[in-house]
Design an enzyme around this catalytic site. Structure first.
Site, PDB file in Angstrom:
ATOM      1  N   TYR A  14       0.819  -1.211   0.000  1.00 39.20           N
ATOM      2  CA  TYR A  14       0.000   0.000   0.000  1.00 39.20           C
ATOM      3  C   TYR A  14       0.857   1.268   0.000  1.00 39.20           C
ATOM      4  O   TYR A  14       0.424   2.315  -0.467  1.00 39.20           O
ATOM      5  CB  TYR A  14      -0.918   0.031   1.231  1.00 39.20           C
ATOM      6  CG  TYR A  14      -2.246  -0.662   1.043  1.00 39.20           C
ATOM      7  CD1 TYR A  14      -2.310  -1.998   0.663  1.00 39.20           C
ATOM      8  CD2 TYR A  14      -3.437   0.023   1.244  1.00 39.20           C
ATOM      9  CE1 TYR A  14      -3.524  -2.626   0.496  1.00 39.20           C
ATOM     10  CE2 TYR A  14      -4.654  -0.603   1.078  1.00 39.20           C
ATOM     11  CZ  TYR A  14      -4.701  -1.930   0.712  1.00 39.20           C
ATOM     12  OH  TYR A  14      -5.911  -2.537   0.544  1.00 39.20           O
ATOM     13  N   LYS A  19       3.107 -15.340   1.856  1.00 38.51           N
ATOM     14  CA  LYS A  19       3.435 -16.178   0.702  1.00 38.51           C
ATOM     15  C   LYS A  19       4.956 -16.359   0.679  1.00 38.51           C
ATOM     16  O   LYS A  19       5.636 -15.918  -0.259  1.00 38.51           O
ATOM     17  CB  LYS A  19       2.960 -15.515  -0.598  1.00 38.51           C
ATOM     18  CG  LYS A  19       1.469 -15.630  -0.857  1.00 38.51           C
ATOM     19  CD  LYS A  19       1.032 -16.983  -1.419  1.00 38.51           C
ATOM     20  CE  LYS A  19       1.468 -17.173  -2.838  1.00 38.51           C
ATOM     21  NZ  LYS A  19       1.075 -18.542  -3.336  1.00 38.51           N
ATOM     22  N   ASP A  49      -2.953 -18.060   0.044  1.00 34.14           N
ATOM     23  CA  ASP A  49      -3.968 -18.702  -0.815  1.00 34.14           C
ATOM     24  C   ASP A  49      -4.638 -19.854  -0.083  1.00 34.14           C
ATOM     25  O   ASP A  49      -5.859 -20.033  -0.139  1.00 34.14           O
ATOM     26  CB  ASP A  49      -3.353 -19.150  -2.155  1.00 34.14           C
ATOM     27  CG  ASP A  49      -2.103 -20.014  -1.992  1.00 34.14           C
ATOM     28  OD1 ASP A  49      -1.517 -20.043  -0.885  1.00 34.14           O
ATOM     29  OD2 ASP A  49      -1.709 -20.665  -2.986  1.00 34.14           O
ATOM     30  N   ASP A  58      -6.394  -7.201   3.777  1.00 31.56           N
ATOM     31  CA  ASP A  58      -7.515  -6.528   3.122  1.00 31.56           C
ATOM     32  C   ASP A  58      -8.452  -7.563   2.508  1.00 31.56           C
ATOM     33  O   ASP A  58      -9.669  -7.522   2.704  1.00 31.56           O
ATOM     34  CB  ASP A  58      -6.970  -5.585   2.037  1.00 31.56           C
ATOM     35  CG  ASP A  58      -8.080  -4.835   1.314  1.00 31.56           C
ATOM     36  OD1 ASP A  58      -8.987  -4.336   1.996  1.00 31.56           O
ATOM     37  OD2 ASP A  58      -8.023  -4.758   0.074  1.00 31.56           O
ATOM     38  N   ASP A 107     -12.260  -9.269   4.116  1.00 36.25           N
ATOM     39  CA  ASP A 107     -13.544  -9.227   3.393  1.00 36.25           C
ATOM     40  C   ASP A 107     -14.150 -10.623   3.311  1.00 36.25           C
ATOM     41  O   ASP A 107     -15.355 -10.804   3.468  1.00 36.25           O
ATOM     42  CB  ASP A 107     -13.350  -8.700   1.953  1.00 36.25           C
ATOM     43  CG  ASP A 107     -13.647  -7.205   1.850  1.00 36.25           C
ATOM     44  OD1 ASP A 107     -13.504  -6.501   2.870  1.00 36.25           O
ATOM     45  OD2 ASP A 107     -14.015  -6.747   0.759  1.00 36.25           O
TER      46      ASP A 107
HETATM   47  C1  IPM Z   1     -10.461  -1.429   3.739  1.00 32.95           C
HETATM   48  C2  IPM Z   1     -10.719  -0.783   2.403  1.00 32.95           C
HETATM   49  C3  IPM Z   1      -9.572   0.192   2.135  1.00 32.95           C
HETATM   50  C4  IPM Z   1      -8.307  -0.603   2.008  1.00 32.95           C
HETATM   51  C5  IPM Z   1      -9.792   1.096   0.918  1.00 32.95           C
HETATM   52  C6  IPM Z   1     -11.099   1.836   0.989  1.00 32.95           C
HETATM   53  C7  IPM Z   1      -8.633   2.053   0.753  1.00 32.95           C
HETATM   54  O1  IPM Z   1     -10.867  -1.745   1.431  1.00 32.95           O
HETATM   55  O2  IPM Z   1     -10.374  -0.717   4.749  1.00 32.95           O
HETATM   56  O3  IPM Z   1     -10.380  -2.659   3.781  1.00 32.95           O
HETATM   57  O4  IPM Z   1      -8.001  -1.152   0.936  1.00 32.95           O
HETATM   58  O5  IPM Z   1      -7.578  -0.690   3.005  1.00 32.95           O
HETATM   59 MG    MG Z   2     -10.902  -3.740   2.148  1.00 30.65          MG
END
Ligand code: IPM
Ligand code: MG
Length: 369
Positions: free
Chosen positions: A143, A194, A227, A251, A255
């Site tokens: 990032y 990884k 993975d 990240d 999710d």
């Molecule tokens: C998160 C989001 C952020 C990230 C974006 C909005 C920059 O996806 O907080 O997970 O990638 O960190």
């Molecule tokens: Mg995210």
């Protein structure tokens, strides 16, 4: 009445302001019923900040965040700002505040509430009672790594570059947060990278192994490739207690873990800096985004932001009783059959954002009766 600290509220874009309004009501409730009062400031971040001042986070708001004991954020982003250059995008505001506050440890719990186990995309027996915590490194890795950018390399060709980079210090400090949190839970940490392909992943594995041996040898440490971890999360998620991983893998895996719980609209998060004599910088936010498709309709689920506020009470102010009360109120309204549209199930009552807020306040009132 004594104020217990400085709070900065950043509602942001889309549904952010709508869900934040419900937390405001809880803040008022705590002041009235629990003698817990904050000095509150509110600011802009994301697209709403860009519209106001031409940048996704103003220096003045950044300074307020640095001065606050804790920041509570709604969400940023939306199609209105999609075409902006990278440095003006709403997401940049978020990245700036994370980086400048030094919030290197991002805690993303994935908890399945009993009442919602059937809302998961997995079968009930796979997720019932699920309680895992992903600790994501948040201020390093690809990032922020240099070099980065897009350059012309001639002949009509371009080259896009980002750099994955980690140092010992960056790995060890987030590893330590993971082990310390695991100590208060199931005492098991799974470190994810990884290292079969990436040098930065190999360094990650070696440093976490060293830290474990030196300071946490009485706890369980496992290693997993990212993975495989993605696959194991949908195969048998309950095998995990605490997962510690880098910025990008964290990240994605967070999710995925969020979806196991049935709704992104339920999950809180905390981003923490280094603890020192002056305390610890911290920002709390729901895992979900700004949901522009439903913004302004009053139907968004406020519970992730409410639960983020509970985490804020717990981690930044050590107000365990108040955090417990808010989490109990959330369970109570879910058990009572109240559902916003995103978690609606057959036979349940579909309610708006503010009716969900009403129900939370009623549950809190019940609790102190
Ligand atoms: C998160 C989001 C952020 C990230 C974006 C909005 C920059 O996806 O907080 O997970 O990638 O960190
Ligand atoms: Mg995210």
């Amino acid at each position: 009445m004594a104020q217990i600290g400085k709070l900065l509220l950043l509602p942001g874009d889309g549904i952010g302001p709508e869900v934040m309004a419900q937390v405001r009501r809880l803040i008022d409730w705590l002041a009235t019923h629990r003698d817990v009062q904050f000095a509150i400031e509110e600011g802009l971040i994301g697209g709403s900040a860009y519209d106001d001042c031409g940048a996704p986070l103003s220096d003045a708001t950044m300074a307020s965040a640095m001065a606050a004991d804790a920041v509570l954020l709604g969400a940023v982003g939306g199609p209105k700002w999609d075409a902006l250059p990278f440095d003006k995008k709403p997401e940049r505001g978020l990245l700036r505040i994370r980086k400048e506050m030094g919030l290197f440890a991002n805690l993303r719990p994935a908890i399945v509430f009993d009442a919602l186990a059937d809302a998961s995309s997995l079968k009930r027996d796979r997720v019932e009672g699920l309680d895992i915590l992903i600790v994501r490194e948040l201020t390093g890795g690809i990032y922020f790594g240099e070099p980065k950018g897009i350059e012309d390399i001639g002949g009509g060709q371009r080259r896009g570059v980002n750099t994955q980079v980690y140092t010992t210090e960056e790995i060890v400090r987030v590893g330590r947060v993971a082990f310390e949190l695991a100590k208060k839970r199931g005492r098991r940490v799974c470190s994810v990278e990884k290292s079969n392909v990436m040098e930065s992943g190999l360094l990650w594995r070696e440093e976490i192994t060293k830290l474990h041996g030196a300071e946490y040898a009485d706890m369980e440490l496992a290693h997993m490739y990212a993975d495989n971890c993605a696959m194991q999360l949908v195969r048998a998620p309950k095998q995990f207690d605490v997962i510690v991983t880098d910025n990008l893998f964290g990240d994605m895996l967070s999710d995925e873990a969020a979806m196991l719980t049935g709704s992104l609209g339920m999950l809180p998060s905390a981003s923490l800096g280094q603890a020192d004599a002056g305390g610890r910088k911290a920002l709390y936010e729901p895992v979900h985004g700004s949901a522009p498709d439903i913004a302004g309709q009053g139907i968004a689920n406020p519970l992730a932001t409410v639960l983020s506020f509970a985490m804020l009470l717990r981690y930044s102010f050590d107000r365990q009783a108040e955090a417990d009360a808010i989490e109990a109120a959330v369970r109570d309204v879910l058990d009572g059959g109240m559902r916003t549209a995103d978690i609606l199930q057959p036979g349940m009552a579909k309610v708006s954002t503010s009716v969900m807020g009403d129900a939370l306040l009623r549950a809190l009132d019940k609790g102190i009766a």
